[in-house]
Write an enzyme that holds these catalytic residues in place. Sequence first.
Site, PDB file in Angstrom:
ATOM      1  N   GLU A  28      39.986  40.684  50.613  1.00 42.17           N
ATOM      2  CA  GLU A  28      38.708  40.716  50.284  1.00 42.17           C
ATOM      3  C   GLU A  28      37.853  40.248  51.182  1.00 42.17           C
ATOM      4  OE1 GLU A  28      36.704  38.719  47.230  1.00 42.17           O
ATOM      5  OE2 GLU A  28      38.208  37.372  46.939  1.00 42.17           O
ATOM      6  N   VAL A 129      36.926  41.477  44.476  1.00 46.31           N
ATOM      7  CA  VAL A 129      38.034  41.876  43.993  1.00 46.31           C
ATOM      8  C   VAL A 129      38.331  43.166  43.575  1.00 46.31           C
ATOM      9  CG1 VAL A 129      40.186  41.499  42.569  1.00 46.31           C
ATOM     10  CG2 VAL A 129      39.137  39.539  43.899  1.00 46.31           C
ATOM     11  N   SER A 163      34.045  40.043  34.468  1.00 47.31           N
ATOM     12  CA  SER A 163      34.255  40.849  35.723  1.00 47.31           C
ATOM     13  C   SER A 163      34.834  42.309  35.843  1.00 47.31           C
ATOM     14  CB  SER A 163      35.093  39.711  36.697  1.00 47.31           C
ATOM     15  OG  SER A 163      35.053  40.369  37.936  1.00 47.31           O
ATOM     16  N   ALA A 164      34.141  42.963  36.881  1.00 51.76           N
ATOM     17  CA  ALA A 164      34.788  44.093  37.047  1.00 51.76           C
ATOM     18  C   ALA A 164      36.055  44.099  37.698  1.00 51.76           C
ATOM     19  CB  ALA A 164      33.602  45.155  37.907  1.00 51.76           C
ATOM     20  N   ASP A 165      36.376  43.088  38.176  1.00 46.90           N
ATOM     21  CA  ASP A 165      37.925  42.769  38.852  1.00 46.90           C
ATOM     22  C   ASP A 165      38.868  43.288  37.765  1.00 46.90           C
ATOM     23  OD1 ASP A 165      36.428  41.482  40.670  1.00 46.90           O
ATOM     24  OD2 ASP A 165      37.606  39.681  40.602  1.00 46.90           O
ATOM     25  N   LYS A 182      39.845  31.755  37.918  1.00 51.86           N
ATOM     26  CA  LYS A 182      38.963  30.663  38.245  1.00 51.86           C
ATOM     27  C   LYS A 182      38.621  29.965  36.948  1.00 51.86           C
ATOM     28  CE  LYS A 182      35.850  33.106  40.549  1.00 51.86           C
ATOM     29  NZ  LYS A 182      36.359  34.233  41.428  1.00 51.86           N
TER      30      LYS A 182
HETATM   31  N1  PSU Z   1      37.915  34.132  44.304  1.00 52.63           N
HETATM   32  C1  PSU Z   1      37.364  32.831  44.934  1.00 52.63           C
HETATM   33  N2  PSU Z   1      36.129  33.081  45.691  1.00 52.63           N
HETATM   34  C2  PSU Z   1      35.258  34.127  45.206  1.00 52.63           C
HETATM   35  C3  PSU Z   1      35.630  35.299  44.578  1.00 52.63           C
HETATM   36  C4  PSU Z   1      36.974  35.120  43.897  1.00 52.63           C
HETATM   37  O1  PSU Z   1      37.972  31.979  45.269  1.00 52.63           O
HETATM   38  O2  PSU Z   1      34.489  34.148  45.964  1.00 52.63           O
HETATM   39  C5  PSU Z   1      34.765  36.381  44.263  1.00 52.63           C
HETATM   40  C6  PSU Z   1      35.565  37.587  44.345  1.00 52.63           C
HETATM   41  O3  PSU Z   1      35.320  38.492  45.054  1.00 52.63           O
HETATM   42  C7  PSU Z   1      35.797  38.184  42.925  1.00 52.63           C
HETATM   43  C8  PSU Z   1      34.426  37.776  42.436  1.00 52.63           C
HETATM   44  O4  PSU Z   1      35.992  39.358  42.896  1.00 52.63           O
HETATM   45  O5  PSU Z   1      34.291  36.403  42.869  1.00 52.63           O
HETATM   46  C9  PSU Z   1      34.047  37.700  40.921  1.00 52.63           C
HETATM   47  O6  PSU Z   1      32.730  37.875  40.613  1.00 52.63           O
HETATM   48  P1  PSU Z   1      32.417  38.224  39.186  1.00 52.63           P
HETATM   49  O7  PSU Z   1      32.836  37.108  38.406  1.00 52.63           O
HETATM   50  O8  PSU Z   1      30.825  38.447  39.336  1.00 52.63           O
HETATM   51  O9  PSU Z   1      32.999  39.466  38.922  1.00 52.63           O
HETATM   52 MN    MN Z   2      30.219  39.267  36.109  1.00 56.56          MN
END
Ligand code: PSU
Ligand code: MN
Length: 325
Positions: A28, A129, A163-165, A182
């Site tokens: 990614e 992701v 997260s959309a992940d 995380k």
């Molecule tokens: N993991 C990391 N650093 C990051 C991310 C994940 O160690 O920057 C990023 C990834 O791209 C993940 C995104 O998909 O953060 C998630 O963001 P959100 O919570 O807005 O979906």
């Molecule tokens: Mn989000």
Amino acid sequence: MVQPSQTLNITSEVADAIAQGRPVVALESTVVTHGLPREAREMSARFHETVPEWQRGVPAHLAAARAMESVVRASGAVPATIAVIDGSICVGLSAEGLERLASEAEPKKLSVRDLGVSVAKRQTGGTTVAATTVIASRAGIRAFATGGIGGVHRGWNCSMDMSADLFALARSPVVVVCAGAKILLDLPATLEMLETLGIPTIGFQTEFLPRFTVAPDRSLRLQHKAESAAEVACIAHAHWQVQPTSGMLVMQPCPEAFAVDAESTERHLARALKQASAESVRGAALTPFLLARLADCEDGPKMVEANLALLKSNARLAAQIAASL
Ligand code: PSU
Ligand code: MN
């Protein structure tokens, strides 16, 4: 039907490897554009020993992207870093492409919902992701390495921030290798959502949920454990025989020598969360904001090294899994 080659800009190296069934690992790029410091950092001697491919004096985000690619190569697979450059969805980046992405002044953070817009408006940005999983599966890539995936955020019952992940993984047949979710998330809720979405959660040589740069939480048990890349590949084959359209999560703990203490992380995190709420930071901006605050605190250097060490070990494991697939 529109062919992947008409919507995706796949490098010939990656396209050939996919066509010939050789191992390919998707990487990614939001971690490059939004997840790591953009300046060169002084690293510890231990770090250089563990990550000898690290280029000194190079901005950390670019050095990380290069190191991940070279680890994938050294492990016998072809790296396919995925990003959008000037509206072109790239699967595999040239050295210039990677530099372009790293030096973009205000890169977009591109999730699934942003992809069409980014193409139409000729934007440049890192794919999350979620977006990377969707693009990798469209290109026919089955293995993907990242750091910590996104998940259900703390306070989700007010914000609905999930997260959309998670949802992308539920509908893309890709094995995502990560260091769990995380620590800034609501981890029990994240595990519940993964179950709801039918995503197998496999601990790699661990029974407990890894928490990104922090050691696994012994109160959060994972559903399954695998001991080797070959075993993961075997599970993936079986999974896809029954459910050919959904993905799998393989969670590997941060290398022990680099794992950061949970209590100090929670302390810094509490401060960062308060600040986010005071400044009304929400939505897509929240994760990059929290990661940046953590990287800037007094334990920041340790956390950044842990982040990089786990990215390396995930890249290597994903390459081994790709080879076994
Ligand atoms: N993991 C990391 N650093 C990051 C991310 C994940 O160690 O920057 C990023 C990834 O791209 C993940 C995104 O998909 O953060 C998630 O963001 P959100 O919570 O807005 O979906
Ligand atoms: Mn989000």
